[in-house]
Design a protein around this motif. Structure first.
Motif, mmCIF file in Angstrom:
data_model
loop_
_atom_site.group_PDB
_atom_site.id
_atom_site.type_symbol
_atom_site.label_atom_id
_atom_site.label_comp_id
_atom_site.label_asym_id
_atom_site.label_seq_id
_atom_site.Cartn_x
_atom_site.Cartn_y
_atom_site.Cartn_z
ATOM 1 N N CYS A 298 0.853 -1.182 0.000
ATOM 2 C CA CYS A 298 0.000 0.000 0.000
ATOM 3 C C CYS A 298 0.888 1.229 0.000
ATOM 4 C CB CYS A 298 -0.906 0.003 1.233
ATOM 5 S SG CYS A 298 -1.803 1.562 1.466
ATOM 6 N N PHE A 299 0.703 2.087 -0.994
ATOM 7 C CA PHE A 299 1.482 3.316 -1.096
ATOM 8 C C PHE A 299 0.578 4.486 -0.757
ATOM 9 C CE2 PHE A 299 3.618 6.596 -3.942
ATOM 10 C CZ PHE A 299 4.653 6.837 -3.050
ATOM 11 N N LEU A 300 1.040 5.333 0.155
ATOM 12 C CA LEU A 300 0.290 6.501 0.581
ATOM 13 C C LEU A 300 1.084 7.761 0.268
ATOM 14 C CD1 LEU A 300 -0.736 5.185 4.118
ATOM 15 C CD2 LEU A 300 -2.250 5.392 2.136
ATOM 16 N N GLY A 301 0.388 8.795 -0.180
ATOM 17 C CA GLY A 301 1.067 10.050 -0.480
ATOM 18 C C GLY A 301 0.257 11.239 -0.012
ATOM 19 N N GLY A 302 0.940 12.344 0.251
ATOM 20 C CA GLY A 302 0.259 13.569 0.613
ATOM 21 C C GLY A 302 -0.622 13.414 1.838
ATOM 22 N N ALA A 303 -1.902 13.754 1.672
ATOM 23 C CA ALA A 303 -2.831 13.725 2.799
ATOM 24 C C ALA A 303 -2.954 12.329 3.392
ATOM 25 C CB ALA A 303 -4.197 14.233 2.342
ATOM 26 N N GLY A 304 -2.944 11.296 2.552
ATOM 27 C CA GLY A 304 -3.056 9.934 3.055
ATOM 28 C C GLY A 304 -1.881 9.547 3.929
#
Length: 413
Positions: A298-304
């Motif tokens: 699972c890749f999360l970026g920015g707000a996530g």
């Protein structure tokens, strides 16, 4: 520890290792320091029961011109050039084909506005369609690409990267981080778990204060992240304030990875991909069973990624499992186990994902790369004007800074 090397390198990530590889050919004495107990910086291959997993950089972006591709093959690391599942929604789950086409058109329109400079400002958010239904989707993409929302992204900076990047995104099955950390040349001993606490330039030498004692180097190459350089982790002289100010205009975005282990029977197909929720700017994007291994990335970026950092890994894992359950059915909860997660935001010697320029400040990359007094040189992905946010941009900046240091020492004889 050599207390009076010709060159001290602060930071043993891709940039520091790149500089060390160039300097290892010169006969100069070199010492390299890192606050972490390992090499690699934001390149970290973590060994697990299901195989090696990259908690940091994992893709050879622009692999056809990426110097790490050559280094990998020369070092015996396999490079996988196969097509990947990114950009495809497995069985169109939760994202009907018609909506995917609409979302892609929205991204294409936004990209065209950015590429053709049809904006009165340098703020990437100003290229959005104010009445468009896909703003949340585009913000999610911005988080993956740049680590932050479009309101904080420079159009000029984004376009510089986009113009030179290629579609060749390749992989190192045994780990990109493993490749990078294995590439420090023989003869250069790393001093790990040895943070540099202060740096002074008011002597004939660059003086570094470390827990292991003072190091007085003829020159130094500083490769720490922009968040570290702009912060207070290293005490720096006021003469370096312009470099700290440039670093502050190139903050690290937020990017984190979570890995889930797949146990027992499941509906997860090898080399497949899903976006969790295209209408949620904090959504994760999921790469399923890379190389057939029983794992989901699972890749999360920015707000996530900021939500994950604020709420903690337990909540982040539960949210990821919940998104997958909403797509594949609630029964998948029984076959998913939290395995390992990154925490770059809370790693003091790093402080986030990768750099982006704030609107109006793309030129800060050039300012940050300037030498100080022809004795202190700056490297790291943030100093690269087009390949920032990548391990190969970091590597190339290390080579550039090493060349500058070599020339300075040659002229100092």
């Amino acid at each position: 520890m050599n207390s009076e090397p010709d060159i001290a390198i602060i930071g043993a990530g891709a940039a520091g290792i790149g500089a060390a590889r160039r300097l290892g050919q010169t006969g100069l004495s070199v010492s390299i320091f890192d606050a972490l107990p390992r090499l690699g910086g934001r390149a970290w291959t973590y060994k697990t029961s299901v195989g090696p997993l990259d908690l940091g950089c994992g893709w050879l972006h622009s692999g056809d011109r990426n110097p790490w591709t050559r280094i990998a093959e020369e070092s015996g690391f396999k490079v996988d050039r196969g097509l990947t599942a990114w950009g495809r929604q497995f069985r169109n789950l939760g994202f009907p084909k018609a909506e995917q086409e609409e979302a892609r058109r929205a991204f294409a329109l936004w990209s065209n506005r950015v590429a053709t400079a049809q904006l009165a400002s340098d703020r990437a958010a100003d290229a959005l369609d104010p009445d468009g239904p896909w703003t949340a989707y585009l913000q999610a993409l911005s988080g993956y690409i740049s680590g932050d929302e479009l309101e904080r992204i420079s159009v000029k900076d984004y376009a510089a990267y986009d113009e030179v990047s290629t579609d060749c995104n390749w992989r190192v099955p045994t780990g990109y981080g493993a490749l990078i950390s294995a590439s420090l040349p023989a003869g250069i001993e790393p001093h790990l778990s040895t943070p540099v606490e202060a740096l002074t330039t008011n002597e004939r030498r660059i003086v570094l204060q470390t827990a292991g004692g003072a190091v007085r180097a003829r020159t130094a190459i500083l490769t720490v992240s922009t968040n570290v350089l702009a912060g207070s982790a290293i005490l720096l002289p006021s003469a370096l304030d312009p470099w700290r100010e440039a670093a502050a205009r190139l903050p690290l975005g937020n990017n984190e990875k979570l890995f889930l282990e797949i146990v027992g029977d499941s509906p997860f197909a090898p080399e497949s991909h899903v976006l969790g929720d295209p209408h949620d700017p904090t959504t994760g994007t999921y790469y399923i069973r890379p190389f057939g291994s029983p794992v989901i990335e699972c890749f999360l970026g920015g707000a996530g990624a900021r939500v994950a950092a604020a709420e903690g890994q337990r909540a982040a894992f539960e949210r990821a499992i919940g998104q997958l359950a909403s797509l594949f059915g609630s029964s998948v909860r029984d076959c998913l186990r939290p395995l390992v997660a990154s925490d770059w935001a809370h790693t003091p010697s790093i402080g986030g994902g990768y750099s982006h320029a704030l609107p109006g400040h793309a030129d800060a990359r050039v300012a940050l790369a300037r030498p100080f007094d022809n004795r202190l040189f700056f490297a790291g992905e943030a100093t690269h004007t087009s390949d920032f946010s990548t391990a190969h941009g970091g590597y190339e900046s290390g080579i550039r800074a090493a060349e500058e240091a070599i020339n300075a020492l040659a002229n100092d004889c």
